[in-house]
Design a protein around this motif. Structure first.
Motif, short mmCIF file in Angstrom:
data_model
loop_
_atom_site.label_atom_id
_atom_site.label_comp_id
_atom_site.label_asym_id
_atom_site.label_seq_id
_atom_site.Cartn_x
_atom_site.Cartn_y
_atom_site.Cartn_z
N THR A 24 0.82 -1.21 0.00
CA THR A 24 0.00 0.00 0.00
C THR A 24 0.85 1.27 0.00
OG1 THR A 24 -0.07 -0.06 2.41
CG2 THR A 24 -1.90 -1.11 1.24
N HIS A 25 2.15 1.12 0.35
CA HIS A 25 3.04 2.28 0.42
C HIS A 25 4.40 1.93 -0.16
CE1 HIS A 25 0.00 3.26 3.43
NE2 HIS A 25 0.41 4.51 3.39
N TRP A 26 5.06 2.94 -0.69
CA TRP A 26 6.47 2.78 -1.01
C TRP A 26 7.28 3.12 0.24
CZ3 TRP A 26 4.09 6.06 -5.13
CH2 TRP A 26 3.77 5.32 -6.27
N TYR A 27 8.46 2.54 0.36
CA TYR A 27 9.30 2.78 1.52
C TYR A 27 10.45 3.73 1.14
CZ TYR A 27 13.10 2.29 4.75
OH TYR A 27 14.13 2.58 5.61
N ASN A 28 10.66 4.73 1.99
CA ASN A 28 11.67 5.76 1.71
C ASN A 28 12.84 5.63 2.69
OD1 ASN A 28 13.10 8.01 1.04
ND2 ASN A 28 11.49 9.49 1.62
N LEU A 29 13.97 5.14 2.21
CA LEU A 29 15.13 4.92 3.08
C LEU A 29 15.61 6.22 3.74
CD1 LEU A 29 17.33 2.92 4.11
CD2 LEU A 29 18.67 3.48 2.07
N ALA A 30 15.36 7.36 3.08
CA ALA A 30 15.84 8.64 3.63
C ALA A 30 15.36 8.86 5.06
CB ALA A 30 15.38 9.79 2.73
N ALA A 31 14.20 8.28 5.40
CA ALA A 31 13.65 8.48 6.75
C ALA A 31 14.48 7.79 7.82
CB ALA A 31 12.21 7.95 6.80
N ASP A 32 15.23 6.76 7.44
CA ASP A 32 15.94 5.97 8.44
C ASP A 32 17.45 6.13 8.40
OD1 ASP A 32 13.74 4.67 9.74
OD2 ASP A 32 13.45 3.49 7.91
N LEU A 33 17.94 6.94 7.48
CA LEU A 33 19.39 7.10 7.38
C LEU A 33 19.94 7.91 8.55
CD1 LEU A 33 19.77 7.87 3.57
CD2 LEU A 33 20.55 5.81 4.78
N PRO A 34 21.12 7.55 9.06
CA PRO A 34 21.72 8.31 10.17
C PRO A 34 22.11 9.73 9.76
CG PRO A 34 23.22 6.59 9.39
CD PRO A 34 21.91 6.35 8.72
N GLU A 35 22.38 9.94 8.49
CA GLU A 35 22.58 11.32 8.02
C GLU A 35 21.99 11.46 6.62
OE1 GLU A 35 26.91 11.82 6.49
OE2 GLU A 35 27.08 10.63 8.32
N PRO A 36 21.50 12.66 6.28
CA PRO A 36 20.80 12.81 5.00
C PRO A 36 21.78 12.74 3.82
CG PRO A 36 20.99 14.93 6.08
CD PRO A 36 21.51 13.91 7.06
N PRO A 37 21.30 12.28 2.66
CA PRO A 37 22.16 12.27 1.48
C PRO A 37 22.43 13.70 0.99
CG PRO A 37 19.93 11.58 0.91
CD PRO A 37 19.95 11.77 2.40
N PRO A 38 23.59 13.94 0.41
CA PRO A 38 23.89 15.28 -0.11
C PRO A 38 22.89 15.67 -1.19
CG PRO A 38 25.86 13.88 -0.09
CD PRO A 38 24.70 12.99 0.19
N PRO A 39 22.51 16.95 -1.25
CA PRO A 39 21.49 17.37 -2.22
C PRO A 39 22.04 17.41 -3.64
CG PRO A 39 22.39 19.29 -1.12
CD PRO A 39 23.02 18.08 -0.45
N ALA A 40 21.14 17.35 -4.61
CA ALA A 40 21.51 17.62 -6.00
C ALA A 40 21.78 19.12 -6.16
CB ALA A 40 20.40 17.18 -6.93
N LEU A 41 22.72 19.47 -7.02
CA LEU A 41 23.09 20.87 -7.22
C LEU A 41 22.68 21.35 -8.61
CD1 LEU A 41 26.73 20.90 -5.73
CD2 LEU A 41 24.53 21.24 -4.54
N HIS A 42 22.33 22.64 -8.68
CA HIS A 42 22.03 23.26 -9.97
C HIS A 42 23.31 23.31 -10.81
CE1 HIS A 42 20.92 26.30 -12.94
NE2 HIS A 42 19.65 26.10 -12.59
N PRO A 43 23.24 22.92 -12.08
CA PRO A 43 24.48 22.86 -12.87
C PRO A 43 25.11 24.23 -13.10
CG PRO A 43 22.55 22.45 -14.27
CD PRO A 43 22.07 22.48 -12.85
N GLY A 44 24.31 25.31 -13.05
CA GLY A 44 24.84 26.65 -13.25
C GLY A 44 25.36 27.25 -11.96
N THR A 45 24.49 27.30 -10.96
CA THR A 45 24.84 27.99 -9.72
C THR A 45 25.59 27.12 -8.73
OG1 THR A 45 22.80 27.30 -8.63
CG2 THR A 45 22.70 29.33 -9.94
N ARG A 46 25.52 25.84 -8.89
CA ARG A 46 26.08 24.89 -7.91
C ARG A 46 25.45 25.04 -6.53
NH1 ARG A 46 31.06 21.59 -9.58
NH2 ARG A 46 30.81 21.79 -11.82
#
Lengths: 433, 433
Positions: A24-46
């Motif tokens: 009934t649901h998808w599972y999101n590993l981000a909720a259980d990680l000890p630290e968050p994954p690094p964000p995606a960066l804008h290719p122009g501004t970084r």
């Protein structure tokens, strides 16, 4: 696997009669990680990417899933109704393979090849088609290499009345016509890339009229086609967080199926290319490890010819060759890395999904590289014992598991992620045989 | 669909851990018929065939099944264990197709394409390999046209450690290489027919070095190869009683699956070539009609280009072109009838299984002929609604069911026998699209 429960007397709205064992649901590993994954960066501004940066290409529901930290994301009923055509996929005890290996270990495989497209790809294709249709989009564009993803998205678009336009790397378009035909049966359109249909394609052809194309080029064409059409969006079949999220139905079902027979996985082997199969299969196991202290070991099996996790650097890199995509923090061989023409086309990607890369960096999973011949040998051994011919991608996981099982001295429980069947990849087997 | 129940700590003997919903017996329509089917005749004496006449080609267990009048024949546990890899096959409510058609009818399809070979053929291939191995045979020979049967028998032989040698009609051998590759992955050997390997083949090549072959010729080669090797037997994929018997797992499961959801079939549509899919799907329904007075209607859907049931004569005829086989009482277009090269290769047979023919003659089932374009149109409509691409053979049943459903005015229950998927037949679809 089967289905309907409540008979009815007339056509019904979407969302009825889905068996309760379809997640009934998808599972999101981000909720259980000890630290968050690094964000995606804008290719122009970084600078870290904002939702608006992605809005021309993706529906807002998927953009929100991309950055969500909620543990569970509800699966729309219309998506579950399609999943019910082949989900839950079977978890099968490989008794003949165990006997053939003479191993005391118990080997199970979770088989995604029962989907109508023959692989795990429809798990996200169906979700992406649904969300785009729900936001008024009328057409999806994408790229494809060997064609599994293009066929899966064409299938999903047929179910939600969307147009589907696919740019397929010309080398595959010419040499593997069955996947193109599959797209056309579902009503999709497939062009060889580079094509005359986009500015990017025309420039590429002008530079080299005889080019056989590349995935990076096909991405540019599909993105351009979506960006220049206000009712079209672009769709990606791996790498991104929301794609891995949709694939977690695989691992959630496997956990439930093992629980039901009183088993617990000691080690899970999954093949790894862009990361969608690996993440979908193993993140629910990793989440349980993190939440409950279980110790299921996860082993990513990648081709020795394209070893991003075992040999790549962990750094920001582009997702495409032209450098048009956001910058993603991932294990990468460099965007200009050209993998040799190995048979497992689905594993020929220079990078690895940021979430898989992050989990590897945190020590949550291991990775091994498998030689192509060893992979095919394992695929043959599996086929002759278990009757199913694994997809070339899946043979990497099979090879990892077989090597492990041969060394086993206890009745430990091994789970193999069999991401698809190899019926349309028989020429690759034939080259090996 | 799924699998193991009792976990264990070491490799186990065959025959454990088969789910209870995999049938335990095959169903034999002969037990319930109001009059027995006419016997097969010896081609020389024209007297009814005795068991010894068949002993050079078939194991005694199958010969006994061929003439059995027992209602239920127990399925060996080793066969059930293989069946459990994909059985019970799913019975799926075609809700999207119902909506697309705007029909008040309920449409279900019983899907055999989940087998590792993609069709219903392994149901009998596995049984035949088992019985031959049990009687000390080390090798099976057979013929194949498009290759579904050859691939299925190769798969079954791999599981029971038998050699498998297949003669494939040269036209298909050259034009459809994927099926040959599939046989080779399973360890089988595939020759184009006619070949230099048999006396019959050499004679044929001497007469016409450029011949593209025929099913009749390939049968002669496979039979000769078995008859001249004391540890080899011949195997047939349709027509004979024991083949249809093995396929009755399809119909028995469908009955049980419908019962479980409180449904009862008003009409069942199955495609008909040699008769093995049709018999396997519908004989359990016919048996219940005969025993319990139910009124499920059975409709055999055959190609208009090869209309044995709707246009053929009901008389004794040979099973092969050369006239080497026993004489079978059946609906036949004549052994020399050459069907046009229609796409549904599995339905290109001049005759029809004697048991199906007999049931037709008794008025137990109806038959209709479907035009090839109508069949492919129905296959496309099905694929775009239900995601599964039906095998070209199966599209005939789909076409029959869709035409019926469009006329329906009540919530009657329609069952389609979807005998396989069309993934390796995409070029046929492509020609149509």
């Amino acid at each position: 696997m089967t289905d309907p429960t409540a008979p009815s007397t007339a056509p019904e709205p979407w969302g009825t009669a889905v068996p309760s064992d379809v997640p009934t649901h998808w599972y999101n590993l981000a909720a259980d990680l000890p630290e968050p994954p690094p964000p995606a960066l804008h290719p122009g501004t970084r600078e870290p990417l904002g939702p608006d940066d992605l809005a021309p290409l993706f529906p807002m529901a998927l953009i929100m899933q991309e950055v969500s930290t909620e543990r569970y994301v509800e699966i729309p009923q219309a998506v579950r109704e399609v999943y019910a055509l082949w989900r839950p996929s079977p978890l099968i005890r490989a008794r003949r393979l165990e006997r053939a290996l003479g191993t005391p270990a118990k080997i199970f495989y979770k088989y995604e090849g029962v989907s109508p497209a023959g692989s795990h790809k429809p798990n996200t294709a169906v979700a992406q088609a649904y969300y785009n249709a729900a936001e008024g989009i009328t057409k999806l564009t994408t790229e494809t290499g060997a064609g599994q993803w293009g066929a899966s998205l064409s299938m999903a678009c047929a179910l939600f009345d969307l147009e589907c336009e696919v740019w397929q790397v010309r080398a595959s378009y010419d040499s593997k016509p069955y996947r193109r035909m599959q797209m056309e049966v579902y009503g999709g359109t497939c062009h060889p890339s580079p094509s005359e249909l986009t500015q990017a394609g025309r420039a590429m052809l002008a530079a080299d009229p005889d080019t056989t194309g590349s995935l990076g080029m096909a991405i540019s064409e599909a993105v351009e086609a979506a960006a220049t059409n206000p009712t079209a969006h672009y769709s990606l079949g791996s790498v991104l967080n929301h794609v891995l999220l949709h694939q977690t139905v695989i691992g959630q079902e496997a956990l439930a199926q093992l629980d039901e027979i009183g088993e617990s996985a000691d080690v899970v082997f999954g093949c790894a290319g862009g990361g969608s199969n690996l993440g979908g299969l193993t993140f629910p196991f990793l989440g349980r490890n993190l939440r409950e202290g279980t110790t299921t070991r996860v082993v990513a099996c990648e081709p020795a010819a394209c070893p991003s996790l075992t040999q790549g650097e962990y750094r920001y890199d582009f997702g495409d060759v032209a450098g048009l995509t956001p910058l993603l923090k991932m294990h990468t061989l460099g965007k200009d890395f050209v993998p040799p023409p190995i048979h497992a086309g689905g594993l020929r990607y220079h990078g690895m999904a940021p979430m898989v890369s992050h989990a590897k960096e945190l020590g949550l999973l291991d990775a091994i590289a498998i030689d192509q011949d060893a992979a095919f040998a394992a695929g043959l051994e599996f086929a002759r014992a278990e009757a199913i011919i694994p997809a070339p991608e899946s043979t990497h996981a099979v090879a990892g598991a077989i090597a492990h099982a041969r060394q086993a001295t206890t009745d430990e429980t091994i789970v193999i992620g069999l991401s698809g069947n190899g019926v349309l990849d028989l020429p690759s087997y034939s080259s090996y045989v």
